[in-house]
Write an enzyme that holds these catalytic residues in place. Structure first.
Site, mmCIF file in Angstrom:
data_model
loop_
_atom_site.group_PDB
_atom_site.id
_atom_site.type_symbol
_atom_site.label_atom_id
_atom_site.label_comp_id
_atom_site.label_asym_id
_atom_site.label_seq_id
_atom_site.Cartn_x
_atom_site.Cartn_y
_atom_site.Cartn_z
ATOM 1 N N SER A 121 0.829 -1.208 0.000
ATOM 2 C CA SER A 121 0.000 0.000 0.000
ATOM 3 C C SER A 121 0.857 1.249 0.000
ATOM 4 C CB SER A 121 -0.943 0.007 1.202
ATOM 5 O OG SER A 121 -0.260 -0.310 2.363
ATOM 6 N N HIS A 142 -3.479 -4.093 -5.560
ATOM 7 C CA HIS A 142 -3.703 -3.519 -4.234
ATOM 8 C C HIS A 142 -5.177 -3.628 -3.851
ATOM 9 C CE1 HIS A 142 -3.671 0.280 -1.505
ATOM 10 N NE2 HIS A 142 -3.452 -0.803 -0.801
ATOM 11 N N GLU A 154 -6.563 -1.718 -7.098
ATOM 12 C CA GLU A 154 -5.662 -0.874 -7.892
ATOM 13 C C GLU A 154 -4.646 -1.785 -8.579
ATOM 14 O OE1 GLU A 154 -5.412 3.436 -5.629
ATOM 15 O OE2 GLU A 154 -4.213 1.807 -4.825
ATOM 16 N N ASN A 192 -5.146 5.759 -1.758
ATOM 17 C CA ASN A 192 -4.496 6.181 -0.508
ATOM 18 C C ASN A 192 -4.056 7.643 -0.560
ATOM 19 O OD1 ASN A 192 -4.848 3.920 1.017
ATOM 20 N ND2 ASN A 192 -2.855 3.017 0.525
#
Ligand code: 3HC
Length: 293
Positions: A121, A142, A154, A192
Site C-alpha cells: 500500500s 492492491h 488498484e 491512498n
C-alpha cells in the site's frame, strides 16, 4: 505472458493476505496460502474459516459452499510450495528488505512466465520490480480492507510492465468480482493519496481536543456519508499502515496535509495500532472487532 491463471499463491496471511485468499478461493481459483511458520499458516487458516463461518451463521453462505471454498486452499509454511503457481501475490509487512527477499526467492521457484504481484500500500513497485530477475512480470494488485467486501483493486504498473500483463491482471480482478483501476507507480497510488490526507487531518482535528472521537466519527459518517467515521477507519486499517503511507506520501510530495500527526506517531510507538492490537482510538474485544470503549 498471457498465462492462464488457475493456481494463485498468497504470501503473508495477516488481515490483508487472509482476505485476499478468501477472495480468490470464493472466485473458484486454487490457492496456496503461505506464511513463515506453521503457527502463522494456522492463524491464516483461522482468519479464513472464521470469516466464512460468520457468513454461514448470517445465512449468506451455504455450509457446503464454505467447505468447497476451504477445500480450494492449501496452507503451507514454505515458499517452495508455490512452484506450480501461475500468479503469486505478496502481502507481507511493508518493509522493502522483506519484500525483496521474498521476491528474490520466488524468482528461483516459480515458472519463468508466472506473475509476481504485490499488495503493497505504500512502497514503490518500481523498486520492488527492479530487484527481481524479470521486472516485466512484476505488478501491483492492491486490495482494500476488508478485501472480501471492498470492490476496488488498484492495478499498479511500472516502467517495466507490459500492456499485456496489466490487461491480464485487470481481467483477473474482474473475474474476482472487483473493479480494477489502473494507475502508474506514484506515492499513495490513487486511493491512498486521497484517503490518507483525510485521515491525517481527522487525527490532527481530534488532537486539538475541540471534538470528541465519537462526534468526529459521526461527522465523517453521517455528514460526509462515508461508511465509517475516520477514527474508526484508522483503527480498521491499522495506525502503523497509515503512518507508513503518510511517511511515503510526505517524503514524495512535501504536502503538509500528508505529514504524520504527532499523535499518530506516538500511538504507533506505544503499540496502539487499532483493532489488530485491541486498542487504537477505541478499545476492542480480544476475540473480534466489537468496540468496548
Ligand atoms: N471480512 C469479510 N466480510 C466482512 C468483513 C471482513 N473483515 N467485515 C465485514 N464483512 C461483511 C459482513 O459479513 C457483511 O456482509 P453481508 O452484507 O453479506 O452480511 C458486510 O461486510 C457488511 O458488514 P457489517 O454489516 O458487519 O458492517 P457494515 O455495514 O458497517 O460494513 C465495512 C463494514 C464493510 C467494514 C464498512 O463499514 C466499510 O466499508 N468501511 C470502510 C472501509 C474502508 O474504507 N476500507 C478501505 C481502507 S483503505 C485500505 O484498505 C488501503 C490500505 O492500503 C490502507
Amino acid at each position: 505472458m498471457a498465462r492462464d491463471i488457475k493456481i494463485v499463491g498468497v504470501v503473508g496471511l495477516g488481515t490483508m493476505g487472509a482476505g485476499i485468499v478468501e477472495v480468490f478461493a470464493k472466485a473458484g481459483l486454487q490457492v496456496v496460502a503461505v506464511d513463515g511458520t506453521p503457527e502463522l499458516a494456522d492463524r491464516g487458516r483461522g482468519f479464513l474459516t472464521r470469516s466464512l463461518d460468520r457468513a454461514v451463521s448470517r445465512g449468506k453462505l451455504e455450509a457446503a459452499t464454505r467447505d468447497e471454498i476451504v477445500g480450494r486452499v492449501t496452507f503451507a509454511d514454505q515458499l517452495t510450495r508455490l512452484s506450480g503457481a501461475d500468479l503469486v501475490i505478496e502481502a507481507v509487512p511493508e518493509r522493502m528488505e522483506i519484500k525483496n527477499d521474498i521476491f528474490a526467492t520466488l524468482d528461483g521457484i516459480i515458472a519463468e512466465d508466472a506473475i509476481l504481484a504485490s499488495n503493497t500500500s505504500s512502497l514503490s513497485l518500481t523498486e520492488i520490480a527492479a530487484h527481481t530477475r524479470h521486472p516485466s512480470r512484476v505488478i501491483g494488485m492492491h486490495f482494500f480492507n476488508p478485501a472480501p467486501v471492498l470492490a476496488l483493486v488498484e492495478v499498479i504498473t511500472t516502467l517495466f510492465t507490459d500492456d499485456e500483463l496489466s490487461g491480464a491482471i485487470r481481467s483477473l480482478a474482474e473475474r474476482l468480482g472487483k473493479q480494477p483501476v489502473v494507475v502508474s507507480d506514484r506515492a499513495g497510488f490513487v486511493a491512498n493519496a486521497l484517503l490518507i490526507t483525510y485521515l491525517a487531518r481527522a487525527i490532527r482535528t481530534y488532537e486539538t481536543g475541540h471534538v470528541s472521537r465519537e462526534d468526529l466519527d459521526n461527522a465523517g459518517k453521517l455528514g460526509i456519508g462515508l461508511p465509517m467515521g475516520p477514527l474508526t477507519l484508522c483503527d480498521l486499517i491499522g495506525l502503523d499502515v497509515i503512518k507508513e503511507v503518510c511517511d511515503v506520501l510526505y517524503n514524495a510530495t512535501h504536502d503538509p496535509a500528508a505529514a504524520p500527526p504527532a499523535l499518530l506517531t506516538q500511538m504507533v510507538i506505544a503499540g496502539r495500532l487499532g483493532r489488530k492490537t485491541g486498542r487504537g482510538f477505541y478499545t476492542y474485544e480480544k476475540s473480534g472487532s466489537g468496540v468496548v470503549t
